[in-house]
Design a protein around this motif. Structure first.
Motif, PDB file in Angstrom:
ATOM      1  N   SER A 165     -10.667 -21.167  -9.722  1.00 30.09           N
ATOM      2  CA  SER A 165     -10.244 -20.063  -9.915  1.00 30.09           C
ATOM      3  C   SER A 165     -11.134 -18.258  -9.199  1.00 30.09           C
ATOM      4  O   SER A 165     -11.974 -18.890  -7.726  1.00 30.09           O
ATOM      5  CB  SER A 165     -10.975 -18.966 -10.927  1.00 30.09           C
ATOM      6  OG  SER A 165     -12.240 -19.589 -11.217  1.00 30.09           O
ATOM      7  N   GLY A 166     -10.520 -17.337  -9.051  1.00 32.78           N
ATOM      8  CA  GLY A 166     -11.140 -16.307  -7.781  1.00 32.78           C
ATOM      9  C   GLY A 166     -10.927 -16.744  -6.647  1.00 32.78           C
ATOM     10  O   GLY A 166      -9.750 -17.859  -6.241  1.00 32.78           O
ATOM     11  N   ASN A 167     -11.544 -15.956  -5.520  1.00 30.41           N
ATOM     12  CA  ASN A 167     -11.151 -16.445  -3.790  1.00 30.41           C
ATOM     13  C   ASN A 167     -12.015 -17.501  -3.093  1.00 30.41           C
ATOM     14  O   ASN A 167     -12.747 -17.574  -3.618  1.00 30.41           O
ATOM     15  CB  ASN A 167     -10.897 -15.350  -3.312  1.00 30.41           C
ATOM     16  CG  ASN A 167     -10.487 -14.536  -2.234  1.00 30.41           C
ATOM     17  OD1 ASN A 167     -10.713 -16.225  -1.092  1.00 30.41           O
ATOM     18  ND2 ASN A 167      -9.475 -14.069  -1.876  1.00 30.41           N
ATOM     19  N   VAL A 168     -11.742 -18.385  -2.372  1.00 28.16           N
ATOM     20  CA  VAL A 168     -12.455 -19.168  -2.439  1.00 28.16           C
ATOM     21  C   VAL A 168     -13.397 -18.923  -0.979  1.00 28.16           C
ATOM     22  O   VAL A 168     -14.646 -19.488  -0.399  1.00 28.16           O
ATOM     23  CB  VAL A 168     -11.322 -20.677  -1.113  1.00 28.16           C
ATOM     24  CG1 VAL A 168     -10.996 -19.548   0.027  1.00 28.16           C
ATOM     25  CG2 VAL A 168     -12.276 -21.337  -0.892  1.00 28.16           C
ATOM     26  N   SER A 169     -13.477 -17.518  -0.277  1.00 23.93           N
ATOM     27  CA  SER A 169     -13.727 -16.758   0.412  1.00 23.93           C
ATOM     28  C   SER A 169     -15.130 -16.705  -0.037  1.00 23.93           C
ATOM     29  O   SER A 169     -16.386 -16.142   1.260  1.00 23.93           O
ATOM     30  CB  SER A 169     -13.903 -15.610   1.056  1.00 23.93           C
ATOM     31  OG  SER A 169     -13.131 -14.417  -0.017  1.00 23.93           O
ATOM     32  N   THR A 170     -15.356 -16.595  -1.812  1.00 17.46           N
ATOM     33  CA  THR A 170     -16.331 -16.195  -2.215  1.00 17.46           C
ATOM     34  C   THR A 170     -17.241 -17.147  -2.009  1.00 17.46           C
ATOM     35  O   THR A 170     -19.154 -17.292  -2.355  1.00 17.46           O
ATOM     36  CB  THR A 170     -16.462 -16.033  -3.589  1.00 17.46           C
ATOM     37  OG1 THR A 170     -15.862 -16.871  -4.235  1.00 17.46           O
ATOM     38  CG2 THR A 170     -15.461 -14.359  -3.426  1.00 17.46           C
ATOM     39  N   LYS A 171     -16.780 -18.433  -1.927  1.00 16.90           N
ATOM     40  CA  LYS A 171     -17.553 -20.041  -1.920  1.00 16.90           C
ATOM     41  C   LYS A 171     -18.621 -20.216  -0.560  1.00 16.90           C
ATOM     42  O   LYS A 171     -18.566 -19.408   0.082  1.00 16.90           O
ATOM     43  CB  LYS A 171     -17.034 -21.041  -1.503  1.00 16.90           C
ATOM     44  CG  LYS A 171     -16.269 -21.454  -2.872  1.00 16.90           C
ATOM     45  CD  LYS A 171     -17.370 -21.157  -4.296  1.00 16.90           C
ATOM     46  CE  LYS A 171     -17.776 -22.246  -4.475  1.00 16.90           C
ATOM     47  NZ  LYS A 171     -19.016 -22.674  -4.938  1.00 16.90           N
ATOM     48  N   PRO A 172     -19.886 -19.916  -0.818  1.00 19.77           N
ATOM     49  CA  PRO A 172     -21.473 -19.883   0.104  1.00 19.77           C
ATOM     50  C   PRO A 172     -20.685 -21.380   1.095  1.00 19.77           C
ATOM     51  O   PRO A 172     -20.366 -22.156   0.495  1.00 19.77           O
ATOM     52  CB  PRO A 172     -22.772 -20.213  -0.745  1.00 19.77           C
ATOM     53  CG  PRO A 172     -22.202 -20.598  -1.370  1.00 19.77           C
ATOM     54  CD  PRO A 172     -20.738 -20.155  -2.300  1.00 19.77           C
ATOM     55  N   TRP A 173     -20.979 -21.090   2.657  1.00 19.79           N
ATOM     56  CA  TRP A 173     -20.834 -21.918   3.605  1.00 19.79           C
ATOM     57  C   TRP A 173     -21.435 -23.136   2.975  1.00 19.79           C
ATOM     58  O   TRP A 173     -20.690 -24.688   3.189  1.00 19.79           O
ATOM     59  CB  TRP A 173     -21.159 -22.245   4.713  1.00 19.79           C
ATOM     60  CG  TRP A 173     -21.091 -22.855   5.780  1.00 19.79           C
ATOM     61  CD1 TRP A 173     -22.037 -23.804   6.426  1.00 19.79           C
ATOM     62  CD2 TRP A 173     -19.799 -22.401   7.028  1.00 19.79           C
ATOM     63  NE1 TRP A 173     -21.188 -23.608   8.055  1.00 19.79           N
ATOM     64  CE2 TRP A 173     -19.246 -23.796   7.485  1.00 19.79           C
ATOM     65  CE3 TRP A 173     -18.223 -22.019   6.403  1.00 19.79           C
ATOM     66  CZ2 TRP A 173     -19.043 -23.887   8.286  1.00 19.79           C
ATOM     67  CZ3 TRP A 173     -17.529 -22.695   7.460  1.00 19.79           C
ATOM     68  CH2 TRP A 173     -17.116 -23.554   8.129  1.00 19.79           C
ATOM     69  N   LYS A 174     -22.364 -23.667   2.347  1.00 16.12           N
ATOM     70  CA  LYS A 174     -22.639 -24.588   2.034  1.00 16.12           C
ATOM     71  C   LYS A 174     -22.511 -25.820   1.533  1.00 16.12           C
ATOM     72  O   LYS A 174     -22.685 -26.762   1.031  1.00 16.12           O
ATOM     73  CB  LYS A 174     -24.338 -24.524   1.966  1.00 16.12           C
ATOM     74  CG  LYS A 174     -24.656 -24.088   0.146  1.00 16.12           C
ATOM     75  CD  LYS A 174     -25.964 -23.540  -0.256  1.00 16.12           C
ATOM     76  CE  LYS A 174     -26.165 -22.578  -1.551  1.00 16.12           C
ATOM     77  NZ  LYS A 174     -27.837 -22.514  -1.874  1.00 16.12           N
ATOM     78  N   SER A 175     -21.572 -24.497   0.882  1.00 16.87           N
ATOM     79  CA  SER A 175     -20.597 -25.626  -0.524  1.00 16.87           C
ATOM     80  C   SER A 175     -19.440 -26.541  -0.396  1.00 16.87           C
ATOM     81  O   SER A 175     -19.574 -27.534  -0.408  1.00 16.87           O
ATOM     82  CB  SER A 175     -20.259 -24.386  -1.388  1.00 16.87           C
ATOM     83  OG  SER A 175     -20.724 -23.783  -2.570  1.00 16.87           O
ATOM     84  N   ILE A 176     -19.653 -26.425   0.650  1.00 19.32           N
ATOM     85  CA  ILE A 176     -19.074 -27.134   1.973  1.00 19.32           C
ATOM     86  C   ILE A 176     -19.350 -29.412   2.105  1.00 19.32           C
ATOM     87  O   ILE A 176     -18.577 -29.370   1.296  1.00 19.32           O
ATOM     88  CB  ILE A 176     -18.741 -27.556   3.085  1.00 19.32           C
ATOM     89  CG1 ILE A 176     -18.231 -25.950   3.435  1.00 19.32           C
ATOM     90  CG2 ILE A 176     -17.675 -28.531   4.080  1.00 19.32           C
ATOM     91  CD1 ILE A 176     -17.921 -25.590   4.690  1.00 19.32           C
ATOM     92  N   SER A 177     -20.506 -29.218   1.663  1.00 15.44           N
ATOM     93  CA  SER A 177     -21.685 -30.260   1.717  1.00 15.44           C
ATOM     94  C   SER A 177     -22.202 -31.008   0.463  1.00 15.44           C
ATOM     95  O   SER A 177     -22.548 -31.469  -0.074  1.00 15.44           O
ATOM     96  CB  SER A 177     -21.892 -30.632   2.963  1.00 15.44           C
ATOM     97  OG  SER A 177     -21.575 -30.750   3.915  1.00 15.44           O
ATOM     98  N   GLU A 178     -21.656 -30.430  -0.525  1.00 13.40           N
ATOM     99  CA  GLU A 178     -21.632 -30.405  -1.975  1.00 13.40           C
ATOM    100  C   GLU A 178     -20.678 -30.924  -2.987  1.00 13.40           C
ATOM    101  O   GLU A 178     -20.185 -30.543  -3.012  1.00 13.40           O
ATOM    102  CB  GLU A 178     -22.843 -28.745  -2.677  1.00 13.40           C
ATOM    103  CG  GLU A 178     -23.749 -28.632  -1.882  1.00 13.40           C
ATOM    104  CD  GLU A 178     -24.269 -27.029  -2.482  1.00 13.40           C
ATOM    105  OE1 GLU A 178     -24.322 -26.748  -3.189  1.00 13.40           O
ATOM    106  OE2 GLU A 178     -25.381 -26.355  -1.571  1.00 13.40           O
TER     107      GLU A 178
END
Length: 548
Positions: A501-514
């Motif tokens: 849900s929500g907008n992916v742009s709100t996810k912090p960059w570090k979430s890419i590797s989690e």
């Protein structure tokens, strides 16, 4: 990265539509960088404005029986609409004719004058007896005295990038007549007094491109020339104390970077000046305006006692050609951004332009056939294929629910390691402004997981099936976040298919590797993210383009 950043790009001239050549070198790289910084928690703002003043606008307005104000208002609105359709996410798109910029330009002039950097001098100016007017800048064309290139403007040689002291074999760009020379009085900025501080700034700023720095330093060593900042026209920022003249456009337009940013920040309740001076400052430009941004712009800021800090980064890229020919509006050899987006999604163009655009001053080429090949084989055949097979298989086999992984074998461990290191590897490339390499890294990551999925053969329902699906789905999750800076619409589509849900742009960059996509999570509806570019359609585009 500092916790704050202000990003600007060369101001679009309010005298015609935005075309692909405009967005390739400046607006798209600036937008990708801004989105990346925001994902990394930087308080970043992308500020731009239309460049509203100058003789070409005055004449164009007269032809259309409009006031200059009406004319530039039309193009300011149209340009913003075109940029928005291309997902260029300005935080503010303002104008150089704003009251804030006019006030700031006159303030800077007064301070430069007070500091002894401005003087008056009687000069000989080109004058067209046929058109009964002085001919500033782009209304005189001739031979560049530095590189001997013909058909160059008197204020900038587009071939060698230098500003001619006096153009050779001058002609009136309006009627083609040879102009006479008449006396007039202009204000000058003592640019040649800034050679040493400019050289020192270039030496100390390690963020600037080395090749650009080298030849700018050669210009300084060769000797700078004082800069005529006055024009004998009616449309522009009036000179304090002499309202009959206006400032040269290159004196006032880059000051709009500051005045527009300060307005935006102050309107947000921040201290705009303090924010500017504590932030990383980026100015994205094309190689044709290096002289202005590496000499005029920093010298003026130095001349007002560095009241506003000089840029930390000036990412400079080459020109876009079309089918290996130079873009020319006058020859109708260009593709308007609005027209292109009527045929293909904005992310197709964003993908193509980023992928072919290195961080250098080398020119790049838009080629219709190459565009089709890259979209179909890379964006669809690689990335789209991974999203569809990983999520589609989960939907079909596990009713759209992410399964719990079992024990990892060596291939699974390698796959997890790819995810764990993905964010830092990408971040390093984007911070170095190698956006093409960063996007290539995303595609390599996608290709790896396509191969991983193929190697594990989960459709055979053997041991490790759940682990394969779990890791492949999390790889898609990583791609969705990583892709947001480059392809925001496609990134959001993938995000929603992941059931987020929500907008992916709100996810912090570090979430890419989690690995945040946990077992038990329910996916959304799965549909193809991209559609093929058909050869028949490309043939039509080429035929229409070449007969424009």
């Amino acid at each position: 990265m500092k916790p704050r950043a202000i990003i600007t790009s060369a101001l679009p001239y309010a005298n015609g539509e935005i075309h692909l050549g405009h967005v390739a070198s400046t607006y798209l790289p600036a937008d990708v960088t801004t989105r990346f910084l925001k994902q990394n928690g930087v308080e970043a703002y992308y500020i731009c404005a239309s460049d509203d003043f100058g003789t070409p606008i005055l004449i164009a307005a007269e032809k259309e029986k409009k006031t200059p104000q009406e004319y530039v208002a039309h193009w300011n609105k149209r340009d913003y609409e075109d940029f928005s359709a291309f997902d260029i996410g300005f935080d503010l798109f303002y104008r150089t004719s704003s009251p804030e910029n006019i006030e700031f330009v006159r303030y800077v002039f007064d301070k430069l004058k007070k500091n002894g950097h401005i003087y008056e001098s009687e000069i000989i100016q080109f004058y067209c007896q046929n058109d009964k007017k002085f001919l500033p800048d782009r209304y005189v064309i001739g031979i560049c005295p530095h590189c001997q290139a013909p058909d160059q403007y008197s204020d900038l040689c587009e071939k060698c990038g230098r500003v001619p002291e006096e153009i050779g074999n001058p002609k009136c760009a309006i009627c083609g007549a040879t102009p006479t020379k008449e006396k007039t009085t202009h204000y000058f900025f003592r640019l040649k007094n800034f050679g040493d501080p400019l050289f020192k700034w270039l030496e100390e700023n390690q963020n600037l491109q080395k090749d650009v720095k080298k030849y700018v330093q050669n210009w300084i060593t060769s000797g700078l020339v004082d800069w005529d900042i006055t024009r004998d026209i009616s449309w522009g920022v009036p000179i304090p104390g002499d309202e009959s003249k206006v400032f040269y456009g290159w004196f006032d337009n880059h000051l709009a970077y500051i005045s527009s940013a300060i307005k935006f920040l102050n309107d947000k309740g921040l201290d705009g000046k303090e924010f500017w001076n504590s932030a990383d400052i980026y100015h994205f430009i094309g190689k044709d305006i290096v002289y202005h941004h590496y000499l005029f712009l920093p010298a003026m800021r130095l001349g007002i006692d560095s009241e506003y800090k000089l840029p930390d980064y000036i990412p400079t890229r080459g020109h876009l050609t079309l089918q290996s020919k130079k873009i020319s509006k006058s020859r109708n050899w260009y593709i308007g951004l609005k027209e292109f987006l009527e045929f293909y999604p904005s992310d197709y163009l964003r993908y193509y332009l980023v992928s072919i655009n290195p961080y250098s001053q080398d020119d790049l080429n838009f080629d219709w056939d190459d565009f089709m090949t890259r979209i179909n084989s890379e964006l669809i055949g690689n990335l789209g294929n991974l999203v569809n097979r990983a999520l589609g298989f989960t939907k079909k086999t596990f009713d759209g629910v992410i399964p719990a992984p079992s024990a990892y074998d060596d291939k699974d461990k390698e796959a997890e390691s790819k995810i764990r290191t993905f964010a830092s590897e990408l971040s390093e490339l984007v911070q170095q402004n190698h956006l093409d390499r960063a996007l290539k890294k995303v595609m390599e990551f996608s290709a790896y997981f396509n191969q991983y999925f193929q190697h594990k053969e989960p459709w055979k329902k053997g041991p490790g099936t759940e682990t394969c699906v779990f890791l492949a789905a999390n790889a898609v999750y990583s791609i969705s976040i990583a892709l947001n800076s480059f392809l925001p619409k496609s990134s959001q589509k993938i995000w929603e298919q992941l059931g987020m849900s929500g907008n992916v742009s709100t996810k912090p960059w570090k979430s890419i590797s989690e690995l945040e996509l946990k077992s038990g999570h329910k996916l959304g509806e799965i549909t193809p993210i991209f559609g093929r570019v058909e050869e028949a359609d490309i043939k039509k585009r080429k035929e229409k383009f070449e007969t424009k």
